[in-house]
Design an enzyme around this catalytic site. Structure first.
Site, PDB file in Angstrom:
ATOM      1  N   ASP A 175       0.866  -1.168   0.000  1.00 58.18           N
ATOM      2  CA  ASP A 175       0.000   0.000   0.000  1.00 58.18           C
ATOM      3  C   ASP A 175       0.914   1.234   0.000  1.00 58.18           C
ATOM      4  O   ASP A 175       2.086   1.140   0.381  1.00 58.18           O
ATOM      5  CB  ASP A 175      -0.875  -0.025   1.255  1.00 58.18           C
ATOM      6  CG  ASP A 175      -1.634   1.258   1.463  1.00 58.18           C
ATOM      7  OD1 ASP A 175      -2.391   1.652   0.561  1.00 58.18           O
ATOM      8  OD2 ASP A 175      -1.454   1.879   2.534  1.00 58.18           O
ATOM      9  N   ASP A 183      -0.192   5.117   0.867  1.00 59.38           N
ATOM     10  CA  ASP A 183      -0.450   6.093   1.925  1.00 59.38           C
ATOM     11  C   ASP A 183      -0.448   5.439   3.299  1.00 59.38           C
ATOM     12  O   ASP A 183      -1.225   4.524   3.574  1.00 59.38           O
ATOM     13  CB  ASP A 183      -1.798   6.782   1.698  1.00 59.38           C
ATOM     14  CG  ASP A 183      -1.769   7.687   0.479  1.00 59.38           C
ATOM     15  OD1 ASP A 183      -1.043   8.690   0.521  1.00 59.38           O
ATOM     16  OD2 ASP A 183      -2.450   7.376  -0.508  1.00 59.38           O
TER      17      ASP A 183
END
Length: 215
Positions: free
Chosen positions: A9, A11
């Site tokens: 991922d 953020d």
């Protein structure tokens, strides 16, 4: 089965951008005489719904608020807060170790490519990734579409791939796609429930990649 691929991922996982985004929204709410409830933030973190949800919530407390006028101001404040942000501690070591071991690497983010790709370049880590999958082209988490797209792009199987996430929504997406998922919460998400994750690490520095892969 040996691990052949890693999917991260963006953020909050590769870089703690979520702290800056949260601070910017808190400032917007305070400027309108109210506080942003953290439970409302946690409900949308890691999805594509953050901005519309925040504006809808703000409108409940400040009727007549103009999202079109506030959007560029909020965006500019986020970028100001991110100017000196680097990757999370230990991320560089993980990426370098993965490269040395010949692992395939991808990013799977609910954010747009216009957000993710410039940040990867600015952080100096774009060159590590074989593929970058983003929410403007795929269904956002907790839907598994981003992870399924990452597997296809890497030509990897779910059982030989590990996902790294910082939110329960992201963990749900990874597990729905069949991946092993390592949660690495940050200061914003560390209090959330990561019961679905296969492994929870307090940071990337807590366990080297070699040790994680040989667990």
């Amino acid at each position: 089965m040996p691990t052949r691929a890693l999917v991260f991922d963006f953020d909050g996982t590769l870089a703690d951008t979520e702290s800056a985004v949260l601070q910017a929204w808190q400032e917007v709410f305070r400027a309108h005489g109210t506080e942003l409830p953290l439970d409302a933030w946690y409900a949308v973190i890691g999805t594509q719904h953050t901005t519309p949800a925040m504006f809808a919530l703000l409108a409940e407390h400040a009727p007549g608020v103009d999202p079109d006028a506030l959007r560029p101001v909020t965006k500019a404040r986020v970028h100001e807060l991110l100017e000196t942000l680097g990757p999370r501690d230990g991320v560089g070591s993980y990426l370098e170790s993965a490269r040395e071991q010949g692992l395939k690497l991808a990013v799977a983010s609910s954010s747009s490519g216009a957000w993710v790709n410039p940040h990867l370049e600015r952080l100096g880590i774009a060159g590590y990734f074989d593929a970058v999958l983003t929410g403007d082209l795929h269904q956002a988490k907790p839907d598994p579409d981003l992870y399924l797209a990452a597997l296809a792009a890497l030509r990897a199987q779910a059982h030989e791939t590990i996902a790294f996430e910082d939110t329960p929504h992201g963990v749900t997406a990874a597990k729905a796609a069949g991946l092993t998922c390592v949660a690495v919460p940050n200061a914003i998400t560390e209090s959330l429930d990561f019961g679905q994750a296969d492994v929870v690490l307090p940071s990337f520095t807590a366990k080297p990649l070699d040790a994680l892969l040989s667990r």
